[in-house]
Motif scaffolding. Structure first.
Motif, short mmCIF file in Angstrom:
data_model
loop_
_atom_site.label_atom_id
_atom_site.label_comp_id
_atom_site.label_asym_id
_atom_site.label_seq_id
_atom_site.Cartn_x
_atom_site.Cartn_y
_atom_site.Cartn_z
N UNK A 1 0.84 -1.21 0.00
CA UNK A 1 0.00 0.00 0.00
C UNK A 1 0.87 1.25 0.00
N UNK A 2 1.90 1.24 0.85
CA UNK A 2 2.78 2.41 0.96
C UNK A 2 3.48 2.68 -0.37
N UNK A 3 3.97 1.62 -1.01
CA UNK A 3 4.68 1.79 -2.28
C UNK A 3 3.75 2.26 -3.40
N UNK A 4 2.45 1.99 -3.27
CA UNK A 4 1.49 2.47 -4.26
C UNK A 4 1.41 3.99 -4.24
N UNK A 5 1.56 4.58 -3.06
CA UNK A 5 1.48 6.04 -2.92
C UNK A 5 2.85 6.71 -3.07
N UNK A 6 3.87 6.05 -2.52
CA UNK A 6 5.22 6.64 -2.52
C UNK A 6 6.04 5.95 -3.59
N UNK B 1 8.91 7.04 -5.09
CA UNK B 1 10.36 7.24 -5.10
C UNK B 1 10.81 7.78 -3.75
N UNK B 2 12.13 7.75 -3.52
CA UNK B 2 12.68 8.27 -2.26
C UNK B 2 12.46 9.77 -2.13
N UNK B 3 12.28 10.44 -3.26
CA UNK B 3 12.10 11.89 -3.24
C UNK B 3 10.63 12.28 -3.31
N UNK B 4 9.75 11.37 -2.94
CA UNK B 4 8.31 11.65 -3.00
C UNK B 4 7.96 12.80 -2.06
N UNK B 5 7.01 13.66 -2.46
CA UNK B 5 6.61 14.78 -1.60
C UNK B 5 5.95 14.29 -0.32
N UNK B 6 5.96 15.16 0.72
CA UNK B 6 5.41 14.79 2.03
C UNK B 6 3.93 14.42 1.93
N UNK B 7 3.21 15.07 1.01
CA UNK B 7 1.78 14.78 0.86
C UNK B 7 1.56 13.32 0.47
N UNK B 8 2.45 12.76 -0.37
CA UNK B 8 2.32 11.35 -0.77
C UNK B 8 2.60 10.43 0.42
N UNK B 9 3.58 10.81 1.22
CA UNK B 9 3.88 10.02 2.43
C UNK B 9 2.69 9.99 3.36
N UNK B 10 2.08 11.15 3.56
CA UNK B 10 0.91 11.25 4.44
C UNK B 10 -0.23 10.40 3.89
N UNK B 11 -0.49 10.50 2.59
CA UNK B 11 -1.57 9.72 1.99
C UNK B 11 -1.32 8.22 2.12
N UNK B 12 -0.07 7.81 1.87
CA UNK B 12 0.27 6.40 1.96
C UNK B 12 0.08 5.85 3.36
#
Length: 464
Positions: free
Chosen positions: A412-417, A419-430
């Motif tokens: 699930x996390x990898x579906x949202x994030x 890359x390593x440089x993913x924005x914080x919003x993607x991390x929060x969503x994931x």
């Protein structure tokens, strides 16, 4: 058990064995950087953890059955010797390939430590004393979780990473001596029928499944032909295993266990609750570091409220569950875990640090109230002749809950994030998606434990 057994020293030996087994789960991660720098083989390093998990899970029910066939003591001694041998070999490893092979030996030994320790305790104690001892033994995991990073950090910084393995030698020998000299059991030495076919098909089925889960999304794509092949192999061999067990004279895992309502609910509870606990311990520090910018030390300390609340609750419920009611205790724990999951699902990026402290403490407290009574119910739902395999099956299912939970959460996390440089919003969503799933699992968990029989019925069905 024979009257000559010195219970105090046997318990001390079992606690030491359980401690070094639990310590090994956390201490190795502290030496990651130094092991890679010394042995190279960065691409292989994940197998240092994977092979240990795989061999432990595969051998746990096998050892459990052997304790019922040949006695607890001999199986425990074999397990602790293999664990010590594997630990010493790991300390002397001079290549990453060798370290992985030696970790497999260590994992095989660890497969005997947890279920056999709890089985011996169940044999030594009955009723309320058994509940109290389960609380004490449950605390070992939390203590190891607290000391693991400290012990590992000290040896890595002051001596050598190799000593995180060598430390198991004196402690393991002490445990072996206590149990070998103080535990005396009367066991029927008649010829036993060993379920070799069941053990072989089970090993193939679980190995294929765990390899697929542990490699999914990283080494092997979830939608690849290799993944489908692994899952197909696991499914086919699992069907073969159940067919063999239905006909075997001494089945490795008697299918009658799955006709026991207390066993089924306790196993389901372990699978679901341990999926939640593993997910929280992984993604809470990640949230604190990646989203809120706290230090690695602060994120590491975040797990401490759970590791303190869990044994506190385990000891409380171990003492009072027969007065409160076993079912009531488990249901209360499930409600507490659900409450912590609701709070977790409502977190925002700006939520203060103390929110996390509260969440971790609440979930840990609820887990303590769930896990200890469930363990006692499993031990008490079957007779002496099946207690080893019942405990090992429960231990395997809890481990599978952790492994599958981590794999699903990671997907699930990898579906949202991406890359390593993913924005914080993607991390929060994931992570919000993961927390929402944890909440759903907690709700299903509460629904499941409601189906436990009432306290009087559980007590009536208990076997000393």
């Amino acid at each position: 058990m024979a009257k000559r057994t010195n219970v105090r020293w046997v318990v001390a030996g079992l606690l030491i064995a359980l401690f070094i087994g639990a310590l090994d789960v956390t201490v190795v991660s502290t030496a990651t950087k130094h092991i890679i720098a010394d042995l190279k083989g960065t691409s292989l390093f994940s197998w240092v953890f994977t092979i240990y998990t795989l061999t432990t899970c595969v051998t746990t029910p096998i050892f459990g059955k052997l304790t019922d066939l040949f006695g607890r003591k001999i199986v425990f001694l074999i397990g602790i010797v293999l664990f010590i041998l594997g630990s010493v070999l790991c300390g002397f490893a001079h290549s990453m390939t060798a370290l992985i092979f030696y970790r497999a030996i260590q994992g095989i030994g660890a497969g005997a430590l947890n279920p056999v320790c709890f089985t011996i305790v169940a044999d030594l104690f009955t009723g309320e004393k058994r509940g109290r001892m389960m609380g004490v033994f449950a605390s070992v995991w939390s203590i190891a979780g607290l000391f693991g990073p400290l012990v590992g950090g000290y040896f890595v910084d002051q001596v050598s990473w190799r000593w995180i393995f060598f430390i198991n030698l004196p402690l393991g020998v002490l445990s072996l001596l206590f149990v070998a000299t103080c535990l005396h059991e009367k066991f029927d030495r008649q010829r036993k029928s060993i379920d070799y076919a069941g053990a072989a098909t089970f090993t193939v089925a679980i190995t294929a499944l765990l390899y697929a889960i542990l490699s999914g999304g990283e080494k092997i794509a979830w939608n690849s032909a290799a993944m489908f092949a692994l899952l197909a192999v696991s499914f086919v061999f699992l069907i073969m295993f159940f067919w063999i067990e239905a006909k075997a004279k001494e089945p490795m895992i008697p299918l009658s266990l799955f006709r026991n309502r207390v066993m089924n609910v306790s196993n389901l509870s372990g699978f679901l609750s341990f999926a939640i606990s593993s997910g929280v311990t992984i993604y809470a520090p990640l949230w604190i570091q990646s989203i809120q910018g706290h230090t690695a030390t602060q994120s590491g300390l975040l797990v401490m409220p759970m590791t303190l609340a869990w044994p506190l609750a385990a000891n409380l419920v171990g003492r009072y569950m027969y007065r409160l009611g076993i079912k009531a205790s488990v249901v209360f724990g499930a409600i507490v875990v659900l409450g912590g999951s609701v709070w977790l699902a409502t977190l925002g990026a700006a939520s203060p640090y103390w929110y996390w402290i509260g969440i971790m403490a609440i979930i840990g407290f609820g887990m303590g109230f769930c896990s200890t009574p469930a363990t006692v119910m499993v031990q008490s739902a079957v007779g002496f002749e099946s207690r080893g395999v019942a405990m090992s099956t429960n231990s395997l299912i809890r481990s599978m809950g952790q492994t599958i939970g981590v794999a699903v959460f990671g997907t699930i996390f990898n579906h949202y994030v991406l890359s390593d440089a993913a924005p914080a919003a993607d991390l929060v969503d994931g992570m919000h998606a993961i927390f929402a799933l944890m909440l759903a699992i907690a709700a299903v968990h509460l629904l499941a434990v409601v189906f436990l029989p009432r306290h009087k019925k559980v007590m009536a069905g208990q076997v000393s």
